[in-house]
Motif scaffolding. Structure first.
Motif, PDB file in Angstrom:
ATOM      1  N   ALA A 107       0.800  -1.138  -0.073  1.00 50.35           N
ATOM      2  CA  ALA A 107       0.038   0.112  -0.072  1.00 50.35           C
ATOM      3  C   ALA A 107       0.841   1.332   0.080  1.00 50.35           C
ATOM      4  O   ALA A 107       0.574   2.384  -0.657  1.00 50.35           O
ATOM      5  CB  ALA A 107      -0.877   0.155   1.260  1.00 50.35           C
ATOM      6  N   GLY A 111       0.454   3.993  -2.937  1.00 50.41           N
ATOM      7  CA  GLY A 111      -0.068   5.212  -2.612  1.00 50.41           C
ATOM      8  C   GLY A 111       1.156   6.287  -3.054  1.00 50.41           C
ATOM      9  O   GLY A 111       0.880   7.368  -3.653  1.00 50.41           O
ATOM     10  N   CYS A 147     -15.281  10.064   0.269  1.00 50.10           N
ATOM     11  CA  CYS A 147     -15.123   8.820  -0.373  1.00 50.10           C
ATOM     12  C   CYS A 147     -13.678   8.445  -0.465  1.00 50.10           C
ATOM     13  O   CYS A 147     -13.136   7.411  -0.664  1.00 50.10           O
ATOM     14  CB  CYS A 147     -15.795   8.889  -1.610  1.00 50.10           C
ATOM     15  N   ALA A 148     -12.836   9.707  -0.856  1.00 47.46           N
ATOM     16  CA  ALA A 148     -11.391   9.360  -1.021  1.00 47.46           C
ATOM     17  C   ALA A 148     -10.875   8.916   0.338  1.00 47.46           C
ATOM     18  O   ALA A 148      -9.910   7.974   0.508  1.00 47.46           O
ATOM     19  CB  ALA A 148     -10.657  10.758  -1.434  1.00 47.46           C
ATOM     20  N   GLN A 149     -11.339   9.484   1.627  1.00 51.67           N
ATOM     21  CA  GLN A 149     -10.748   9.236   2.936  1.00 51.67           C
ATOM     22  C   GLN A 149     -11.223   7.368   2.958  1.00 51.67           C
ATOM     23  O   GLN A 149     -10.340   7.065   3.781  1.00 51.67           O
ATOM     24  CB  GLN A 149     -11.455   9.721   4.149  1.00 51.67           C
ATOM     25  N   PHE A 151     -10.568   5.003   1.235  1.00 57.95           N
ATOM     26  CA  PHE A 151      -9.599   4.235   0.798  1.00 57.95           C
ATOM     27  C   PHE A 151      -8.428   3.926   1.794  1.00 57.95           C
ATOM     28  O   PHE A 151      -7.786   2.994   2.024  1.00 57.95           O
ATOM     29  CB  PHE A 151      -8.879   4.599  -0.282  1.00 57.95           C
ATOM     30  N   VAL A 154      -7.652   0.689   4.162  1.00 53.85           N
ATOM     31  CA  VAL A 154      -6.600  -0.096   3.774  1.00 53.85           C
ATOM     32  C   VAL A 154      -5.276   0.280   4.426  1.00 53.85           C
ATOM     33  O   VAL A 154      -4.922   1.454   4.068  1.00 53.85           O
ATOM     34  CB  VAL A 154      -6.368  -0.308   2.198  1.00 53.85           C
ATOM     35  N   THR A 157      -2.257   3.178   3.259  1.00 54.24           N
ATOM     36  CA  THR A 157      -2.841   3.946   2.311  1.00 54.24           C
ATOM     37  C   THR A 157      -2.505   5.413   2.786  1.00 54.24           C
ATOM     38  O   THR A 157      -2.025   6.168   1.904  1.00 54.24           O
ATOM     39  CB  THR A 157      -4.303   3.649   1.969  1.00 54.24           C
ATOM     40  N   ARG A 159      -4.846   8.107   5.676  1.00 56.44           N
ATOM     41  CA  ARG A 159      -5.970   8.791   5.738  1.00 56.44           C
ATOM     42  C   ARG A 159      -5.692  10.367   5.332  1.00 56.44           C
ATOM     43  O   ARG A 159      -6.458  10.693   4.547  1.00 56.44           O
ATOM     44  CB  ARG A 159      -6.462   8.868   7.067  1.00 56.44           C
ATOM     45  N   ALA A 162      -4.930  10.163   1.449  1.00 53.41           N
ATOM     46  CA  ALA A 162      -6.178   9.775   0.642  1.00 53.41           C
ATOM     47  C   ALA A 162      -6.949  11.289   0.556  1.00 53.41           C
ATOM     48  O   ALA A 162      -7.448  11.676  -0.563  1.00 53.41           O
ATOM     49  CB  ALA A 162      -6.857   8.843   1.177  1.00 53.41           C
ATOM     50  N   GLY A 166      -7.216  13.338  -2.865  1.00 58.69           N
ATOM     51  CA  GLY A 166      -8.163  13.234  -3.456  1.00 58.69           C
ATOM     52  C   GLY A 166      -8.845  14.916  -3.550  1.00 58.69           C
ATOM     53  O   GLY A 166      -9.708  14.972  -4.410  1.00 58.69           O
TER      54      GLY A 166
END
Length: 266
Positions: A107, A111, A147-149, A151, A154, A157, A159, A162, A166
């Motif tokens: 990840a 990322g 919605c991006a958060q 992800f 996982v 990734t 927070r 993302a 995002g």
């Protein structure tokens, strides 16, 4: 562990991933440790509250009279919901399968590649951001960042990564995306802490209080310093250095696992 949490929570390099790797190296693993890793995030959350205490106090006092304050709170709620819903549904499964060094390393790498792509895209087609301030965000903007958060469920990734990357993709300026990521951490980390403490309360006892307190205080101090530094950094830099850090670090973890240089504990 508290210092690791505080230094990595708001950088786009994944605090959860670093905690998993640090815990593995320290042989500090197990179900109680997973609760500890979530609870000390409250220290990082408190650092944001302290840094933005004037703004937060203004929002709270104007909650019933100020439309800007009401929209700000609504945006935080909407941004929080996607990760909250998916986390509630899949948290147990994610912890069982992905909370291990090798998935975290993968990840990290993925990322990092995403950040490089976004930054290259920004340089190739520079355009004025549609949203310069968090106060200009609509409910739909907040939902997209939320919605991006999601992800970031996982591990590895990130927070903050993302939400910031995002947000930039959805038209937020670098500063607005970073600040909204800070603010969105408040309900997200608070909910995660309360939920984890309640769900795993049978694992805990009064003897754990000193350990949790030290970790939370360490996370608060280091996160406060990191937030201050990051706000200055983004005024003149992009996130490319963090992308390369993620990729190199992820490759080192994979190489050490496959080569047997380090025995990573799950």
């Amino acid at each position: 562990m508290g210092i690791v949490e505080g230094l990595t929570e708001f950088l786009p390099i994944s605090s959860t991933g670093h905690l998993i790797l640090a815990g593995s190296l320290l042989d500090f693993t197990g179900d109680k440790v997973k609760v500890f890793e979530i609870v000390i995030q409250a220290g990082a959350m408190l650092a944001v509250i302290w840094e933005y205490r004037v703004r937060i106090a203004s929002v709270l006092t104007g909650l019933f009279t100020d439309r800007r304050a009401q929209r700000f709170v609504l945006n935080l709620v909407v941004g929080f919901l996607p990760a909250a819903a998916l986390g509630f549904l899949f948290n147990t499964r994610i912890k069982a399968v992905l909370f291990a060094p090798v998935p975290v390393a993968l990840a990290f790498i993925v990322g990092g590649l995403v950040i490089l792509w976004v930054e290259r895209r920004q340089r190739a087609a520079p355009a004025r951001a549609r949203i310069e301030s968090v106060d200009d965000m609509t409910v739909m903007d907040a939902f997209k960042v939320g919605c991006a958060q999601a992800f970031a469920l996982v591990p590895g990734t990130s927070r903050s990564g993302a939400t910031i990357i995002g947000g930039m993709l959805f038209g937020l300026s670098r500063k607005a995306a970073t600040e909204f990521s800070f603010f969105l951490a408040i309900p997200t980390l608070l909910a995660a802490t309360v939920y984890s403490l309640y769900k795993e309360r049978a694992l805990l006892s009064a003897a754990d209080v000193p350990m949790f307190t030290v970790g939370t205080v360490a996370a608060f101090v280091s996160a406060f310093l990191c937030v201050r530094w990051l706000l200055r950094y983004i005024s003149t830099h992009d996130f490319t250095v963090f992308a390369w850090y993620r990729i190199v670090f992820g490759l080192l973890v994979l190489a050490s696992a496959w080569g047997g240089w380090v025995v990573w504990a799950d």
